[in-house]
Design a protein around this motif. Sequence first.
Motif, PDB file in Angstrom:
ATOM      1  N   GLN A 101       0.893  -1.153   0.045  1.00 14.89           N
ATOM      2  CA  GLN A 101      -0.048  -0.027   0.018  1.00 14.89           C
ATOM      3  C   GLN A 101       0.914   1.099  -0.017  1.00 14.89           C
ATOM      4  N   CYS A 102       2.180   1.204   0.259  1.00 15.45           N
ATOM      5  CA  CYS A 102       3.009   2.267   0.235  1.00 15.45           C
ATOM      6  C   CYS A 102       4.087   2.168  -0.814  1.00 15.45           C
ATOM      7  N   CYS A 103       4.094   1.149  -1.865  1.00 11.15           N
ATOM      8  CA  CYS A 103       4.934   1.219  -2.743  1.00 11.15           C
ATOM      9  C   CYS A 103       4.714   1.914  -4.007  1.00 11.15           C
ATOM     10  N   THR A 104       5.630   2.313  -4.846  1.00  5.94           N
ATOM     11  CA  THR A 104       5.569   2.761  -5.843  1.00  5.94           C
ATOM     12  C   THR A 104       5.864   1.687  -7.007  1.00  5.94           C
ATOM     13  N   LEU A 105       4.902   1.895  -8.107  1.00  7.11           N
ATOM     14  CA  LEU A 105       5.442   0.593  -9.047  1.00  7.11           C
ATOM     15  C   LEU A 105       6.571   0.839  -9.789  1.00  7.11           C
ATOM     16  N   ASP A 106       7.376  -0.316 -10.113  1.00  6.10           N
ATOM     17  CA  ASP A 106       8.557  -0.130 -10.626  1.00  6.10           C
ATOM     18  C   ASP A 106       8.639   0.384 -11.869  1.00  6.10           C
ATOM     19  N   GLN A 107       9.482   1.159 -12.315  1.00  7.97           N
ATOM     20  CA  GLN A 107       9.547   1.369 -13.930  1.00  7.97           C
ATOM     21  C   GLN A 107      10.372   0.463 -14.718  1.00  7.97           C
ATOM     22  N   GLN A 108      10.418   0.652 -15.958  1.00  8.24           N
ATOM     23  CA  GLN A 108      10.980  -0.342 -16.739  1.00  8.24           C
ATOM     24  C   GLN A 108      12.528  -0.489 -16.401  1.00  8.24           C
ATOM     25  N   PRO A 109      13.139  -1.821 -16.258  1.00 11.14           N
ATOM     26  CA  PRO A 109      14.417  -1.891 -15.521  1.00 11.14           C
ATOM     27  C   PRO A 109      15.496  -1.227 -16.154  1.00 11.14           C
ATOM     28  N   ALA A 110      16.374  -0.388 -15.353  1.00  4.98           N
ATOM     29  CA  ALA A 110      17.462   0.247 -15.923  1.00  4.98           C
ATOM     30  C   ALA A 110      18.192  -0.252 -16.998  1.00  4.98           C
ATOM     31  N   ALA A 111      18.409  -1.478 -16.934  1.00  2.00           N
ATOM     32  CA  ALA A 111      19.249  -2.288 -17.951  1.00  2.00           C
ATOM     33  C   ALA A 111      18.390  -2.285 -19.391  1.00  2.00           C
ATOM     34  N   GLN A 112      17.182  -2.054 -19.346  1.00  6.27           N
ATOM     35  CA  GLN A 112      16.681  -2.322 -20.710  1.00  6.27           C
ATOM     36  C   GLN A 112      16.404  -0.589 -21.349  1.00  6.27           C
ATOM     37  N   ARG A 113      16.749   0.194 -20.531  1.00  7.28           N
ATOM     38  CA  ARG A 113      16.523   1.677 -20.924  1.00  7.28           C
ATOM     39  C   ARG A 113      17.623   1.952 -21.817  1.00  7.28           C
ATOM     40  N   THR A 114      17.834   2.446 -23.014  1.00 10.70           N
ATOM     41  CA  THR A 114      18.735   2.867 -23.583  1.00 10.70           C
ATOM     42  C   THR A 114      18.629   4.593 -24.359  1.00 10.70           C
ATOM     43  N   TYR A 115      19.673   5.011 -24.395  1.00 11.07           N
ATOM     44  CA  TYR A 115      19.591   6.635 -24.693  1.00 11.07           C
ATOM     45  C   TYR A 115      20.153   6.861 -26.043  1.00 11.07           C
ATOM     46  N   ALA A 116      19.699   7.790 -26.814  1.00  8.07           N
ATOM     47  CA  ALA A 116      20.428   7.985 -28.012  1.00  8.07           C
ATOM     48  C   ALA A 116      21.779   8.803 -28.126  1.00  8.07           C
ATOM     49  N   LYS A 117      22.121   9.449 -26.926  1.00  9.67           N
ATOM     50  CA  LYS A 117      23.289  10.067 -26.687  1.00  9.67           C
ATOM     51  C   LYS A 117      23.855  10.419 -25.241  1.00  9.67           C
ATOM     52  N   ALA A 118      24.964  10.419 -25.020  1.00  9.98           N
ATOM     53  CA  ALA A 118      25.442  10.820 -23.404  1.00  9.98           C
ATOM     54  C   ALA A 118      26.443  11.781 -23.559  1.00  9.98           C
ATOM     55  N   ILE A 119      26.375  12.699 -22.588  1.00 10.22           N
ATOM     56  CA  ILE A 119      27.388  13.565 -22.578  1.00 10.22           C
ATOM     57  C   ILE A 119      28.156  13.450 -21.115  1.00 10.22           C
ATOM     58  N   LEU A 120      29.502  13.091 -21.179  1.00 11.43           N
ATOM     59  CA  LEU A 120      30.232  12.989 -19.936  1.00 11.43           C
ATOM     60  C   LEU A 120      30.888  14.509 -19.745  1.00 11.43           C
ATOM     61  N   GLU A 121      30.543  14.927 -18.510  1.00  8.63           N
ATOM     62  CA  GLU A 121      30.955  16.192 -18.400  1.00  8.63           C
ATOM     63  C   GLU A 121      32.056  15.948 -17.200  1.00  8.63           C
ATOM     64  N   VAL A 122      33.124  16.645 -17.220  1.00 10.35           N
ATOM     65  CA  VAL A 122      34.494  16.637 -16.103  1.00 10.35           C
ATOM     66  C   VAL A 122      35.023  17.790 -16.362  1.00 10.35           C
ATOM     67  N   CYS A 123      35.789  18.130 -15.114  1.00  6.95           N
ATOM     68  CA  CYS A 123      36.663  19.392 -15.216  1.00  6.95           C
ATOM     69  C   CYS A 123      38.147  18.596 -15.197  1.00  6.95           C
ATOM     70  N   THR A 124      39.066  18.930 -15.972  1.00  5.87           N
ATOM     71  CA  THR A 124      40.422  18.525 -15.846  1.00  5.87           C
ATOM     72  C   THR A 124      41.154  18.635 -14.513  1.00  5.87           C
ATOM     73  N   CYS A 125      40.832  19.819 -13.949  1.00  6.01           N
ATOM     74  CA  CYS A 125      41.357  20.152 -12.593  1.00  6.01           C
ATOM     75  C   CYS A 125      40.930  19.004 -11.429  1.00  6.01           C
ATOM     76  N   LYS A 126      39.934  18.243 -11.680  1.00  8.38           N
ATOM     77  CA  LYS A 126      39.239  16.980 -11.060  1.00  8.38           C
ATOM     78  C   LYS A 126      40.084  15.939 -11.225  1.00  8.38           C
ATOM     79  N   PHE A 127      40.688  15.772 -12.250  1.00  2.00           N
ATOM     80  CA  PHE A 127      41.344  14.270 -12.562  1.00  2.00           C
ATOM     81  C   PHE A 127      42.155  13.722 -11.437  1.00  2.00           C
ATOM     82  N   ARG A 128      42.897  14.662 -10.464  1.00  2.00           N
ATOM     83  CA  ARG A 128      43.596  13.981  -9.569  1.00  2.00           C
ATOM     84  C   ARG A 128      42.609  13.409  -8.388  1.00  2.00           C
ATOM     85  N   ALA A 129      41.614  13.890  -8.198  1.00  2.00           N
ATOM     86  CA  ALA A 129      40.417  13.296  -7.441  1.00  2.00           C
ATOM     87  C   ALA A 129      39.678  12.213  -8.061  1.00  2.00           C
ATOM     88  N   TYR A 130      39.729  12.154  -9.317  1.00  2.00           N
ATOM     89  CA  TYR A 130      39.149  11.011  -9.943  1.00  2.00           C
ATOM     90  C   TYR A 130      39.844  10.265 -11.136  1.00  2.00           C
TER      91      TYR A 130
END
Length: 178
Positions: free
Chosen positions: A58-87
């Motif tokens: 009675q408290c739950c939310t219906l599950d969405q489509q499993p994440a493994a089945q969702r695909t996307y047309a494009k992805a953008i990886l955003e990062v700062c080169t100044c953070k490379f040392r941390a990551y």
Amino acid sequence: MQKLVFFTLLAIGSQQIHAEFTAADCRELGFIKAQLMCSSCDKLDDFGLETLKTPCKQCCTLDQQPAAQRTYAKAILEVCTCKFRAYPQIQAFIQSGRPAKFPNLQIKYVRGLDPVVKLLDAAGKVQETLSITKWNTDTVEEFFETHLSKDGKGKSSYSVVEEAVDDDDDDYLLTNKV
């Protein structure tokens, strides 16, 4: 008289079974309605918690489509080169040949930003933004293999977009480009 009380309690109990609890009701029961997925309620039987299954449902939310089945047309990886040392794992992914496997992946350098992945639909609208600060190199690659559509096959390059910066040659970002 006992039968009347019994039937009244039975009627009230059956109304609660078919009614959905409010967020406050769920919180009192120990559930967080916005975060509780119905698939989790089904697993309560495995732990001998059958009595919690009804309020959980009675408290739950219906599950969405499993994440493994969702695909996307494009992805953008955003990062700062100044953070490379941390990551370093993100730096290793970007500097390796792995991004070239994904023609619909764009790497964008944004000053001061921790690494995130923006997932876009075919119209170019951002659908999800995920922090990848804790991901290792293999996880990043596997994620793109799973979630990026394969329509872009045949192209062998990805794009790199750099943040517009001043003409200051001593700028840290300019001197530390990948």
